[in-house]
Design a protein around this motif. Structure first.
Motif, mmCIF file in Angstrom:
data_model
loop_
_atom_site.group_PDB
_atom_site.id
_atom_site.type_symbol
_atom_site.label_atom_id
_atom_site.label_comp_id
_atom_site.label_asym_id
_atom_site.label_seq_id
_atom_site.Cartn_x
_atom_site.Cartn_y
_atom_site.Cartn_z
ATOM 1 N N LEU A 181 35.486 56.167 34.275
ATOM 2 C CA LEU A 181 36.027 54.824 34.078
ATOM 3 C C LEU A 181 37.257 54.573 34.944
ATOM 4 O O LEU A 181 37.475 53.452 35.403
ATOM 5 N N SER A 182 38.051 55.605 35.175
ATOM 6 C CA SER A 182 39.201 55.454 36.068
ATOM 7 C C SER A 182 38.751 55.153 37.489
ATOM 8 O O SER A 182 39.325 54.297 38.168
ATOM 9 N N LEU A 183 37.715 55.846 37.928
ATOM 10 C CA LEU A 183 37.164 55.583 39.256
ATOM 11 C C LEU A 183 36.610 54.164 39.331
ATOM 12 O O LEU A 183 36.850 53.444 40.295
ATOM 13 N N TYR A 184 35.879 53.757 38.308
ATOM 14 C CA TYR A 184 35.385 52.375 38.227
ATOM 15 C C TYR A 184 36.539 51.380 38.351
ATOM 16 O O TYR A 184 36.462 50.406 39.084
ATOM 17 N N PHE A 185 37.600 51.622 37.594
ATOM 18 C CA PHE A 185 38.730 50.692 37.573
ATOM 19 C C PHE A 185 39.376 50.572 38.952
ATOM 20 O O PHE A 185 39.671 49.463 39.412
ATOM 21 N N VAL A 223 37.019 48.628 41.168
ATOM 22 C CA VAL A 223 37.034 47.208 40.794
ATOM 23 C C VAL A 223 38.231 46.513 41.421
ATOM 24 O O VAL A 223 38.105 45.423 41.999
ATOM 25 N N LEU A 224 39.388 47.130 41.319
ATOM 26 C CA LEU A 224 40.590 46.541 41.924
ATOM 27 C C LEU A 224 40.446 46.431 43.434
ATOM 28 O O LEU A 224 40.793 45.402 44.032
ATOM 29 N N TRP A 225 39.922 47.480 44.064
ATOM 30 C CA TRP A 225 39.764 47.463 45.521
ATOM 31 C C TRP A 225 38.779 46.381 45.955
ATOM 32 O O TRP A 225 39.057 45.625 46.887
ATOM 33 N N VAL A 226 37.633 46.305 45.292
ATOM 34 C CA VAL A 226 36.629 45.291 45.643
ATOM 35 C C VAL A 226 37.215 43.897 45.476
ATOM 36 O O VAL A 226 37.052 43.032 46.339
ATOM 37 N N PHE A 227 37.922 43.681 44.375
ATOM 38 C CA PHE A 227 38.496 42.347 44.152
ATOM 39 C C PHE A 227 39.496 41.980 45.233
ATOM 40 O O PHE A 227 39.416 40.887 45.809
ATOM 41 N N VAL A 228 40.450 42.848 45.487
ATOM 42 C CA VAL A 228 41.493 42.531 46.478
ATOM 43 C C VAL A 228 40.871 42.297 47.851
ATOM 44 O O VAL A 228 41.175 41.306 48.524
ATOM 45 N N TYR A 229 39.970 43.172 48.259
ATOM 46 C CA TYR A 229 39.329 43.035 49.577
ATOM 47 C C TYR A 229 38.528 41.735 49.671
ATOM 48 O O TYR A 229 38.667 40.969 50.612
ATOM 49 N N ARG A 230 37.661 41.496 48.676
ATOM 50 C CA ARG A 230 36.817 40.291 48.712
ATOM 51 C C ARG A 230 37.656 39.024 48.564
ATOM 52 O O ARG A 230 37.377 38.010 49.191
ATOM 53 N N TYR A 231 38.680 39.054 47.724
ATOM 54 C CA TYR A 231 39.510 37.876 47.506
ATOM 55 C C TYR A 231 40.178 37.435 48.800
ATOM 56 O O TYR A 231 40.103 36.265 49.179
ATOM 57 N N PHE A 232 40.837 38.374 49.477
ATOM 58 C CA PHE A 232 41.542 37.991 50.693
ATOM 59 C C PHE A 232 40.584 37.631 51.825
ATOM 60 O O PHE A 232 40.848 36.712 52.596
ATOM 61 N N PHE A 259 28.396 44.933 42.263
ATOM 62 C CA PHE A 259 29.117 46.087 41.724
ATOM 63 C C PHE A 259 30.019 45.665 40.570
ATOM 64 O O PHE A 259 30.059 46.331 39.530
ATOM 65 N N LEU A 260 30.734 44.552 40.731
ATOM 66 C CA LEU A 260 31.603 44.081 39.650
ATOM 67 C C LEU A 260 30.788 43.736 38.406
ATOM 68 O O LEU A 260 31.207 44.029 37.283
ATOM 69 N N GLY A 261 29.622 43.150 38.592
ATOM 70 C CA GLY A 261 28.758 42.832 37.462
ATOM 71 C C GLY A 261 28.244 44.085 36.771
ATOM 72 O O GLY A 261 28.166 44.140 35.533
ATOM 73 N N ILE A 262 27.902 45.084 37.560
ATOM 74 C CA ILE A 262 27.418 46.351 36.986
ATOM 75 C C ILE A 262 28.522 47.022 36.179
ATOM 76 O O ILE A 262 28.300 47.487 35.060
ATOM 77 N N VAL A 263 29.725 47.057 36.736
ATOM 78 C CA VAL A 263 30.843 47.681 36.012
ATOM 79 C C VAL A 263 31.142 46.901 34.738
ATOM 80 O O VAL A 263 31.351 47.495 33.671
ATOM 81 N N ALA A 264 31.144 45.575 34.827
ATOM 82 C CA ALA A 264 31.442 44.759 33.647
ATOM 83 C C ALA A 264 30.437 44.994 32.530
ATOM 84 O O ALA A 264 30.795 44.967 31.347
ATOM 85 N N SER A 265 29.188 45.232 32.896
ATOM 86 C CA SER A 265 28.178 45.412 31.853
ATOM 87 C C SER A 265 28.023 46.860 31.398
ATOM 88 O O SER A 265 27.613 47.100 30.266
ATOM 89 N N THR A 266 28.340 47.831 32.230
ATOM 90 C CA THR A 266 28.126 49.230 31.837
ATOM 91 C C THR A 266 29.378 49.946 31.333
ATOM 92 O O THR A 266 29.250 50.904 30.561
ATOM 93 N N ALA A 278 36.719 43.573 35.543
ATOM 94 C CA ALA A 278 35.517 43.497 36.386
ATOM 95 C C ALA A 278 34.780 42.187 36.146
ATOM 96 O O ALA A 278 34.361 41.512 37.092
ATOM 97 N N TYR A 279 34.640 41.808 34.895
ATOM 98 C CA TYR A 279 33.959 40.554 34.555
ATOM 99 C C TYR A 279 34.759 39.343 35.055
ATOM 100 O O TYR A 279 34.203 38.418 35.653
ATOM 101 N N SER A 280 36.059 39.369 34.812
ATOM 102 C CA SER A 280 36.912 38.259 35.235
ATOM 103 C C SER A 280 36.915 38.118 36.752
ATOM 104 O O SER A 280 36.796 37.010 37.285
ATOM 105 N N PHE A 281 37.056 39.238 37.460
ATOM 106 C CA PHE A 281 37.070 39.194 38.920
ATOM 107 C C PHE A 281 35.731 38.719 39.458
ATOM 108 O O PHE A 281 35.675 37.986 40.445
ATOM 109 N N ASN A 282 34.638 39.146 38.828
ATOM 110 C CA ASN A 282 33.309 38.724 39.244
ATOM 111 C C ASN A 282 33.184 37.202 39.163
ATOM 112 O O ASN A 282 32.722 36.552 40.105
ATOM 113 N N LEU A 283 33.602 36.627 38.039
ATOM 114 C CA LEU A 283 33.535 35.170 37.880
ATOM 115 C C LEU A 283 34.448 34.458 38.864
ATOM 116 O O LEU A 283 34.078 33.426 39.452
#
Length: 190
Positions: A21-25, A28-37, A99-106, A158-163
């Motif tokens: 879960l730590s790796l997931y977290f 998730v942060l990395w994917v969000f920051v990269y995709r957001y910018f 990936f964010l959707g998978i993490v949010a659901s699993t 993960a869910y919030s960032f996905n949306l």
């Protein structure tokens, strides 16, 4: 806190779950920051490209996302070709959202798995002790619930960032569709 004291407090399965879960977290942060910018930069660029088109230019600017997906196409630019470029651009813009959707659901289920295993181990240890009172069981269960809490703590961002990123992709799709509509609109001869 060293590894042996962590193993004394938690079972190996819980530690594996918490590590997972730590790796997931972190991911998730990395994917969000990269995709957001990257989406912010792309949105700004596509907004400018739309303004250029609206100011009288009848061709896509070189820095347009649609234009970059049309490079190498020697055919006349038609609606199906522009739709192809749009689909390809949106596909590229949505990388990481699955990936964010998978993490949010699993993640909650992974945490729950750790909790269930920890509770089973605790009950098997307490089974031999005939003095299993609430004072003995409560601390064991509270330690076991750490995995579930970690799963939920990972799933919520993960869910919030996905949306949030889906909304940015929708904005990008809107800009690109407006560009296509402008390019395909019949031009009035003056």
């Amino acid at each position: 806190m060293n590894l042996s004291s962590l193993l004394d407090n938690y079972g190996i399965v819980t530690i594996i779950v918490l590590t997972w879960l730590s790796l997931y977290f972190i991911l998730v942060l990395w994917v969000f920051v990269y995709r957001y910018f990257s989406l912010l930069i792309t949105l700004s660029s596509e907004h400018k490209c739309l303004e250029i088109l609206l100011n009288g230019r009848n061709t896509l600017p070189k820095n347009s996302l649609l234009g970059s997906h049309l490079i190498g196409i020697d055919k006349k630019i038609t609606e199906p070709i522009l739709q192809y470029a749009l689909d390809k651009a949106i596909k590229d813009a949505t990388l990481g959202l699955t990936f964010l959707g998978i993490v949010a659901s699993t993640a909650p289920f992974i945490g729950l798995f750790g909790t269930v295993v920890e509770i089973l181990e605790a009950f098997s240890k307490l089974g031999g002790n005939s003095r299993a009172t609430l004072d003995v069981i409560a601390p064991v269960i509270s330690k076991a619930l750490v995995a579930t809490a970690a799963g939920i703590l990972t799933a919520i961002p993960a869910y919030s960032f996905n949306l949030f990123l889906k909304r940015k992709v929708f904005e990008l799709n809107t800009y690109l569709q407006l560009q296509i509509n402008f390019l395909l609109a019949p031009k009035a001869d003056s």
